[in-house]
Design a protein around this motif. Structure first.
Motif, short mmCIF file in Angstrom:
data_model
loop_
_atom_site.label_atom_id
_atom_site.label_comp_id
_atom_site.label_asym_id
_atom_site.label_seq_id
_atom_site.Cartn_x
_atom_site.Cartn_y
_atom_site.Cartn_z
N SER A 122 45.10 16.42 0.32
CA SER A 122 43.96 16.62 -0.57
C SER A 122 42.76 15.73 -0.26
O SER A 122 41.72 15.87 -0.87
CB SER A 122 44.40 16.37 -2.01
OG SER A 122 44.83 15.03 -2.19
N SER A 123 42.89 14.83 0.72
CA SER A 123 41.75 13.96 1.08
C SER A 123 40.89 14.60 2.17
O SER A 123 40.42 13.94 3.09
CB SER A 123 42.27 12.59 1.53
OG SER A 123 43.09 12.00 0.55
N GLY A 124 40.67 15.91 2.04
CA GLY A 124 39.99 16.65 3.08
C GLY A 124 38.51 16.35 3.20
O GLY A 124 37.95 16.40 4.30
N GLY A 125 37.84 16.04 2.08
CA GLY A 125 36.43 15.69 2.15
C GLY A 125 36.23 14.41 2.93
O GLY A 125 35.35 14.32 3.80
N SER A 126 37.04 13.41 2.65
CA SER A 126 36.96 12.14 3.38
C SER A 126 37.27 12.35 4.86
O SER A 126 36.56 11.84 5.74
CB SER A 126 37.94 11.13 2.78
OG SER A 126 37.53 10.70 1.50
N ALA A 127 38.32 13.11 5.15
CA ALA A 127 38.71 13.32 6.54
C ALA A 127 37.62 14.04 7.32
O ALA A 127 37.32 13.68 8.47
CB ALA A 127 40.01 14.11 6.59
N ALA A 128 37.02 15.06 6.72
CA ALA A 128 35.99 15.82 7.42
C ALA A 128 34.80 14.94 7.76
O ALA A 128 34.24 15.02 8.87
CB ALA A 128 35.54 17.00 6.56
#
Length: 477
Positions: free
Chosen positions: A148-154
């Motif tokens: 769920s930490s996709g915004g940070s990862a992107a």
């Protein structure tokens, strides 16, 4: 500082330039804001920001002036509205105080410039909340960055930020790290404080930390923010030396168990993921380590049943707590279909169901603990697949009931949830790639409280199989 110069540097390098006054923190911030604006157009990773000025932070911390963002879930900053990826919270509710980890981020000197996207209440291995829109993977915009930490990862993968906050209740740091070609450490339960709002988020499964591009940033940030806070349930021993020193010094000879079948979820494993892990195993043997196929003795069906109880009870509690606090009635106009289904199921659970789940978790912890008496680390793929297509994990799909949604998520991520249940530290490293150029993550699981062994080996692997020159093509910077 030009944005193109900024994007070449990790957090450790940026902090050194600022500390040595070769560049000012303001110049770094300006470059970061430009990079964030460009990355936002292609990834949609931010849900708030970039802020006109960073949130207050120490000018003396080890990462003073380094641009940063926090995920819009669990960790929060005083006065900054949080939304947790849900329409239930409208435009966001300002928080009255920092969490303990936010205070530590500030003391480390991190200059918070925004909030990053999360799926609704964090229960997805994708990041496409109805409330905030779809986040895309900078390596391939038709693919998900994970969750769920996709915004940070992107944003870290797009090099708009050198480091960003994440949390991990079933793989939510490691899954996007794998999909986006990053370093993703889920520390041991208790290594970073969940306080004061939580004692054991998600029945103890949830842990907070960051996503980075380099091992030295991961180790240095753990040095900066780990530790006990008054009232925490766990108080782990400090490492014998700094984690940064471990990463620089490298590893002792290890006995490593190779395993390529999912611990949970039942999904098939992409042969490309298996091939990368087996290639890494050969590299480890060349480095002098002992690798053999082995795995702890676990009941995968019982594990999934128990994990399902943990997640649906967490969703029910989260939805009902927000509803009571705001005086709203959750429904289709404010909650995604699978969140409603999971919350509805969670409300049917009894105390006996939670105790039964904990008995399974106890057996899992004991089995893994005994296994680590023989093996220093467990080596697996991070995900069953390199990544998933955007939209594949659609949390607003009304055809899925609660168990159907759980099974759908973990059929793509059958290797990560085990270490959430056991509390062991686990690390994903970007040690492979596909013919399409997509990153492939490889996971290492260590004994409880032994981040040192993970980071020492990670330092060796970063030197043996370097990934620093791999980056998504981005003509805007």
């Amino acid at each position: 500082m030009k944005p193109s110069e900024y994007t070449d540097l990790d957090a450790t390098a940026l902090a050194a330039l600022i500390r040595d006054r070769e560049v000012s923190a303001d110049e770094v911030r300006e470059a970061a804001v430009t990079a964030l604006a460009a990355a936002q157009q292609t990834t949609n990773g931010l849900v708030s920001g970039p802020f006109d000025t960073p949130l207050d932070h120490s000018a003396d911390g080890p990462f003073a002036g380094v641009p940063f963002a926090i995920k819009d879930l669990i960790t929060h900053a005083a006065g900054v509205p949080t939304r947790s990826g849900t329409r239930m919270l409208g435009a966001g509710v300002p928080m009255p105080a920092d969490t303990a980890l936010m205070q530590r981020f500030r003391r480390a000197g991190l200059a918070t410039l925004g909030l990053t996207a999360t799926p609704e209440f964090g229960f997805n291995a994708n990041t496409e909340a109805v409330a905030t829109g779809s986040v895309r993977n900078p390596w391939d915009r038709t693919r998900s960055p994970g969750g769920s930490s996709g915004g940070s990862a992107a944003l870290v993968a797009a090099r708009a930020l050198p480091v960003a906050h994440g949390n991990d209740g079933g793989g939510s740091i490691r899954i996007p790290a794998a999909a986006c070609g990053l370093v993703g450490l889920k520390p041991s339960q208790g290594r970073t404080s969940p306080g004061p709002d939580y004692a054991d988020p998600l029945l103890g499964l949830g842990v907070e930390f960051v996503l980075t591009r380099t091992v030295r940033d991961c180790a240095g940030l753990l040095d900066a923010v780990h530790g006990y806070e008054p009232g925490d349930r766990y108080r782990l021993p400090d490492p014998a030396r700094s984690y940064a020193e471990d990463a620089r010094a490298g590893s002792r000879t290890l006995r490593i168990a190779l395993h390529t079948e999912p611990f949970s979820g039942g999904g098939a494993v992409d042969p490309r993921c298996v091939a990368v892990v087996e290639s890494v195993a050969r590299t480890l043997e060349e480095l002098g380590h002992h690798v053999e196929r082995a795995a702890p003795d676990l009941d995968a069906t019982a594990f999934d049943d128990a994990n399902f109880v943990a997640w649906t009870s967490f969703l029910a509690d989260g939805v009902d707590t927000v509803a009571a606090a705001l005086g709203v009635t959750p429904g289709p106009d404010s909650l995604e279909a699978t969140t409603r289904a999971c919350a509805d199921h969670g409300r049917t659970l009894r105390a006996a169901d939670l105790y039964a789940a904990e008995r399974v978790f106890n057996l899992s912890r004991r089995a893994v603990g005994l296994f680590h008496r023989t093996y220093d680390l467990i080596l697996t793929p991070t995900m069953n697949v390199p990544n998933t297509a955007a939209g594949y994990l659609n949390a607003d799909d009304p055809s899925l009931d609660a168990r159907g949604w759980y099974d759908h998520i973990f059929s793509t991520a059958g290797f990560t949830a085990l270490s959430n249940v056991t509390g062991n530290p686990a690390l994903s490293l970007p040690l492979g790639r596909t013919d399409e150029g997509w990153p492939v993550g490889v996971q290492f699981i260590a004994p409880y409280a032994d981040e040192s062994t993970l980071l020492a080996l990670a330092g060796d692997l970063e030197r043996a199989l370097p990934w620093a020159d791999r980056r998504p093509a981005d003509p805007t910077l």
